[in-house]
Write an enzyme that holds these catalytic residues in place. Structure first.
Site, short mmCIF file in Angstrom:
data_model
loop_
_atom_site.label_atom_id
_atom_site.label_comp_id
_atom_site.label_asym_id
_atom_site.label_seq_id
_atom_site.Cartn_x
_atom_site.Cartn_y
_atom_site.Cartn_z
N ARG A 1 -6.60 17.66 -42.47
CA ARG A 1 -5.55 17.68 -41.44
C ARG A 1 -5.31 16.26 -40.93
O ARG A 1 -6.26 15.55 -40.59
CB ARG A 1 -6.01 18.57 -40.28
CG ARG A 1 -4.94 18.91 -39.29
CD ARG A 1 -5.50 19.81 -38.19
NE ARG A 1 -5.70 21.18 -38.61
CZ ARG A 1 -6.48 22.05 -37.95
NH1 ARG A 1 -7.08 21.68 -36.82
NH2 ARG A 1 -6.62 23.29 -38.36
N LYS B 1 -13.31 22.68 -29.17
CA LYS B 1 -12.04 21.97 -29.31
C LYS B 1 -11.31 21.88 -27.97
O LYS B 1 -11.52 22.73 -27.07
CB LYS B 1 -11.16 22.68 -30.33
CG LYS B 1 -10.91 24.14 -30.00
CD LYS B 1 -10.01 24.84 -31.01
CE LYS B 1 -10.68 25.16 -32.31
NZ LYS B 1 -9.91 26.07 -33.18
N LYS C 1 -7.25 21.05 -26.37
CA LYS C 1 -5.86 20.91 -26.80
C LYS C 1 -4.94 20.54 -25.65
O LYS C 1 -5.06 21.11 -24.56
CB LYS C 1 -5.40 22.20 -27.46
CG LYS C 1 -6.22 22.53 -28.69
CD LYS C 1 -5.73 23.77 -29.40
CE LYS C 1 -6.43 23.92 -30.74
NZ LYS C 1 -6.02 25.13 -31.44
N CYS D 1 0.37 32.03 -39.39
CA CYS D 1 -0.70 31.07 -39.66
C CYS D 1 -0.92 31.00 -41.17
O CYS D 1 -0.33 31.76 -41.92
CB CYS D 1 -1.97 31.49 -38.96
SG CYS D 1 -2.76 32.90 -39.76
N CYS E 1 -3.95 31.28 -34.37
CA CYS E 1 -3.40 29.97 -34.76
C CYS E 1 -1.88 29.90 -34.71
O CYS E 1 -1.32 28.81 -34.59
CB CYS E 1 -3.89 29.60 -36.15
SG CYS E 1 -5.69 29.44 -36.22
FE1 SRM Z 1 -6.41 27.33 -35.83
C1 SRM Z 1 -9.58 27.88 -36.80
C2 SRM Z 1 -5.45 26.80 -38.96
C3 SRM Z 1 -3.48 26.10 -34.67
C4 SRM Z 1 -7.02 28.75 -32.76
N1 SRM Z 1 -7.39 27.27 -37.58
C5 SRM Z 1 -8.71 27.48 -37.77
C6 SRM Z 1 -9.11 27.16 -39.22
C7 SRM Z 1 -9.51 25.72 -39.27
C8 SRM Z 1 -10.14 28.12 -39.85
C9 SRM Z 1 -11.59 27.74 -39.77
O1 SRM Z 1 -12.11 27.41 -38.68
O2 SRM Z 1 -12.24 27.82 -40.81
C10 SRM Z 1 -7.73 27.39 -39.91
C11 SRM Z 1 -7.51 26.65 -41.21
C12 SRM Z 1 -6.70 27.50 -42.16
C13 SRM Z 1 -6.24 26.79 -43.37
O3 SRM Z 1 -6.63 27.21 -44.48
O4 SRM Z 1 -5.47 25.84 -43.26
C14 SRM Z 1 -6.78 27.12 -38.77
N2 SRM Z 1 -4.83 26.48 -36.66
C15 SRM Z 1 -4.58 26.45 -37.99
C16 SRM Z 1 -3.16 25.98 -38.26
C17 SRM Z 1 -3.00 25.18 -39.55
C18 SRM Z 1 -2.24 27.21 -38.26
C19 SRM Z 1 -0.84 27.00 -38.77
O5 SRM Z 1 -0.44 27.87 -39.52
O6 SRM Z 1 -0.19 26.03 -38.44
C20 SRM Z 1 -2.89 25.21 -36.96
C21 SRM Z 1 -3.34 23.77 -37.06
C22 SRM Z 1 -3.13 23.05 -35.76
C23 SRM Z 1 -3.33 21.58 -35.80
O7 SRM Z 1 -2.53 20.90 -36.43
O8 SRM Z 1 -4.27 21.10 -35.16
C24 SRM Z 1 -3.79 25.96 -36.00
N3 SRM Z 1 -5.46 27.33 -34.01
C25 SRM Z 1 -4.21 26.86 -33.79
C26 SRM Z 1 -3.73 27.34 -32.53
C27 SRM Z 1 -2.34 27.10 -31.94
C28 SRM Z 1 -2.28 25.87 -31.09
O9 SRM Z 1 -3.24 25.10 -31.02
O10 SRM Z 1 -1.25 25.66 -30.47
C29 SRM Z 1 -4.74 28.11 -31.98
C30 SRM Z 1 -4.66 28.91 -30.65
C31 SRM Z 1 -4.78 28.07 -29.45
C32 SRM Z 1 -6.21 27.91 -29.06
O11 SRM Z 1 -6.86 27.01 -29.59
O12 SRM Z 1 -6.68 28.69 -28.24
C33 SRM Z 1 -5.82 28.09 -32.92
N4 SRM Z 1 -8.04 28.11 -34.91
C34 SRM Z 1 -8.07 28.70 -33.68
C35 SRM Z 1 -9.36 29.27 -33.46
C36 SRM Z 1 -9.83 30.02 -32.19
C37 SRM Z 1 -10.33 29.08 -31.15
C38 SRM Z 1 -10.95 29.77 -29.98
O13 SRM Z 1 -10.88 29.25 -28.88
O14 SRM Z 1 -11.54 30.83 -30.15
C39 SRM Z 1 -10.11 29.04 -34.63
C40 SRM Z 1 -11.55 29.47 -34.92
C41 SRM Z 1 -12.55 28.54 -34.34
O15 SRM Z 1 -12.24 27.49 -33.79
O16 SRM Z 1 -13.72 28.90 -34.43
C42 SRM Z 1 -9.25 28.32 -35.53
FE1 SF4 Z 2 -4.96 32.53 -39.36
FE2 SF4 Z 2 -6.26 30.85 -37.87
FE3 SF4 Z 2 -7.28 33.25 -38.29
FE4 SF4 Z 2 -7.24 31.51 -40.26
S1 SF4 Z 2 -8.36 31.28 -38.32
S2 SF4 Z 2 -6.56 33.65 -40.36
S3 SF4 Z 2 -5.36 30.40 -39.87
S4 SF4 Z 2 -5.42 32.81 -37.18
#
Ligand code: SRM
Ligand code: SF4
Length: 571
Positions: free
Chosen positions: A75, A210, A212, A431, A480
């Site tokens: 990323r 994390k 944000k 996502c 996400c």
């Molecule tokens: Fe996310 C984890 C993709 C925005 C909440 N997110 C992941 C991971 C890295 C999976 C992992 O941990 O193994 C995903 C990678 C998938 C892949 O194959 O690419 C992933 N998140 C994404 C993206 C690419 C989704 C998209 O389709 O665009 C976004 C990348 C953002 C960036 O450029 O930094 C993305 N993730 C978000 C958002 C939306 C936002 O930030 O506005 C959220 C919800 C807001 C929040 O953080 O509360 C989000 N992602 C999570 C979470 C849950 C966090 C939590 O507090 O519980 C995880 C899981 C974790 O962190 O353990 C996660």
């Molecule tokens: Fe979608 Fe984020 Fe869940 Fe992966 S961690 S399945 S990108 S919502």
């Protein structure tokens, strides 16, 4: 000692890592395997990449007694989503050479590359750095990519607010030299320098989780301002930026069946002047650093710290640390989320073209040569690209005389679909999900376009096709694509199974509620068909679908309901 024993294992990995070095160099040098040492798979996130495997072939490979098909997602941070044409061309070339040939625009205005193999990591990260973007802190327990409204209406304001977002982003970058040593062949620290390393803002174990940040300019809520740990709402009077309302404690992440996890809208806690921005930001980050829950990563975001400690406590912390309190929040109003597609002109006479990139995946398809078309645009563009908060792309700062050439490329490469989209498809977000995301339970990016097609047929039947309705799908409850802020939210539960959430506000100020659990496509369509019929018959003038459902009292309070603080969110 008892305290240490309770810390989550990742805390130990960070503490032992010598400021994020761990054994990453050794892991990279080990050519016997395509993977990293286990601890390094956590540390890699701070450097901007994740170890994954191709889940489409996981079972088959297991049957054949083969290792999973390991690969990495990288990323790149793009503060405020702004990227020069040169940087675009660099990402395009890197994706072709080292990744799977596609570029993913994320919901946080960043780039993702998928399918990078271990020996491609270093050249990829180096090439991204050479393009003047980087992957530092794109993931990990630090501040992530800072989001900022793309704002194609007001050029001077956009610049001002973008500069603030960029300043916050720079201010919160980790201080460690580990990144330069590992990826850029920077000089190793001397023994004395090693002993004196420090992270002035984060400390040696960084944040509990994390963090944000986003910046929005009312009335547009394109960044989904209430979904982030810390957000700034620009207060504009007579065209001048006065300062920012400060909102804290938003977040989407949930774990199925774990009631201590929930999505939460950020709480507006006050107002700060532009010159107070960095201090306010740093102080809030440090409050979370010191009080966030380091024992349970599912309960470690600022939203839980706030709910556990209370808003008064938070204000006391701010005053104690800054020596002054925030002023009273100023009035503001958001009217919509989402991006504006098509051409728009700013006050300075320049033009901006919002392009629809379905679920942010830039690739060449039979009907849309997106990679090729955007490469051609980057070669002639004198302005800039802006990655939007909703996985789309803005071609920004185009002079009147250059529009025709851009239009020609757009049309000849099938990039003009914004002309033909239903408002629902325009607003749809999914996502990544399968096959790369290790946490996916159900399809997302690969399924939503097809499902939207079926829902469009229902909308047509009820004469609602031109009604803007937000729909978002995620392959798991982590959120996400911010699904709890959409009027129709589909959250993956298992293969082909989704929790159906309904009733968020179109302007992003109210969460939706769980309406049906573990439903398949047929039931989703059946439920929506009935609700669209009710909506078509009973809605008030200009009433959004989510507001209608909410007014009808059709939505029960679920585990996803708002917390007490959220009752204070201004309308
Ligand atoms: Fe996310 C984890 C993709 C925005 C909440 N997110 C992941 C991971 C890295 C999976 C992992 O941990 O193994 C995903 C990678 C998938 C892949 O194959 O690419 C992933 N998140 C994404 C993206 C690419 C989704 C998209 O389709 O665009 C976004 C990348 C953002 C960036 O450029 O930094 C993305 N993730 C978000 C958002 C939306 C936002 O930030 O506005 C959220 C919800 C807001 C929040 O953080 O509360 C989000 N992602 C999570 C979470 C849950 C966090 C939590 O507090 O519980 C995880 C899981 C974790 O962190 O353990 C996660
Ligand atoms: Fe979608 Fe984020 Fe869940 Fe992966 S961690 S399945 S990108 S919502």
């Amino acid at each position: 000692m008892a305290e240490t024993a309770k810390l989550s294992p990742v805390e130990g990995i960070k503490a032992r890592s010598n400021f994020l070095r761990g054994t990453l160099l050794e892991s990279l040098a080990d050519s016997a395997t395509g993977t990293l040492a286990e601890d390094d798979t956590q540390l890699s996130k701070f450097h901007g990449f994740y170890q994954q495997d191709d889940r489409d072939v996981r079972d088959e490979r297991r049957r054949q007694m083969l290792e999973p098909d390991h690969q990495f997602m990288i990323r790149a941070r793009v503060p405020g989503g702004i990227c020069t044409p040169k940087q675009w061309l660099a990402m395009d070339a890197i994706a072709a050479k080292h990744a799977n040939g596609t570029i993913r625009l994320t919901t946080r205005q960043a780039f993702q590359l998928h399918g990078v193999i271990k020996r491609g990591l270093k050249p990829t990260i180096r090439a991204i750095y050479d393009s003047l973007l980087d992957t530092i802190a794109a993931c990990g327990d630090v501040n992530r990519n800072v989001m900022s409204s793309v704002l194609p209406e007001q050029s001077a304001l956009h610049q001002q607010i973008f500069q603030h977002a960029a300043a916050v982003s720079r201010h919160l970058l980790p201080n460690t030299r580990a990144y330069h040593e590992i990826w850029l062949d920077g000089e190793k620290l001397t023994a004395e320098e090693t002993a004196n390393q420090h992270e002035p803002i984060y400390g040696p174990t960084y944040l509990p989780r994390k963090f944000k940040i986003s910046f929005a300019v009312p009335p547009r809520n394109d960044v989904d301002l209430f979904a982030h740990d810390l957000s700034f709402i620009a207060i504009i009077e007579n065209g001048e930026l006065q300062g920012y309302n400060v909102a804290v404690g938003g977040g989407m992440g949930v774990t199925h069946g774990d009631p201590k996890t929930y999505p939460r809208l950020a709480t507006v806690v006050g107002f700060c002047l532009p010159e107070q921005l960095l201090q306010v930001t740093e102080t809030i980050v440090k409050i979370q650093r010191d009080f966030g829950d380091r024992t349970d990563r599912k309960h470690a975001r600022l939203k839980y710290t706030l709910d556990d400690q209370g808003e008064d406590w938070f204000h006391e912390q701010l005053v104690h640390r800054m020596g002054y309190s925030l002023s009273l929040a100023r009035e503001y109003e958001f009217t919509h989320t989402g991006d504006r597609l098509g051409w728009q002109q700013t006050d300075n006479g320049l033009w901006h073209l919002g392009l629809f990139i379905e679920n942010g995946r830039v690739q060449d398809l039979p009907d849309r040569k997106q990679l090729t078309g955007l490469r051609a645009i980057a070669e002639i563009l004198k302005g800039e690209f802006r990655l939007t908060p909703n996985q789309n792309l803005l071609i920004a700062n185009v002079a009147e005389e250059d529009r025709a050439a851009i239009d020609q490329i757009v049309v000849s490469h099938g990039l003009d679909s914004w002309n033909r989209l239903s408002p629902m498809r325009e607003h749809a977000l999914a996502c990544v999900g399968f096959p790369t995301c290790g946490l996916a339970m159900a399809e997302s990016e690969r399924y939503l376009p097809e499902l939207v097609g079926k829902i469009e047929q229902l909308l047509t039947r009820h004469d609602l096709l031109q009604q803007a309705i937000t729909i978002r799908m995620t392959g798991c409850p982590n959120g996400c694509a911010r699904p709890y802020l959409s009027e129709i939210g589909l959250v993956g539960k298992g293969p082909g199974l989704y929790n159906l959430h309904l009733g968020a506000a179109f302007n992003g100020t109210r969460l939706n509620s769980l309406f049906r659990e573990s439903v398949q496509e047929a039931e989703i369509l059946q439920v929506l068909d009935q609700l669209f019929a009710d909506y078509a018959a009973g809605r008030n003038e200009d009433e959004y679908f989510g507001d209608f459902l909410y007014r009808q009292g059709l939505l029960s309070n679920s585990s996803h309901s708002t917390t007490p603080f959220n009752e204070q969110i201004p309308a």
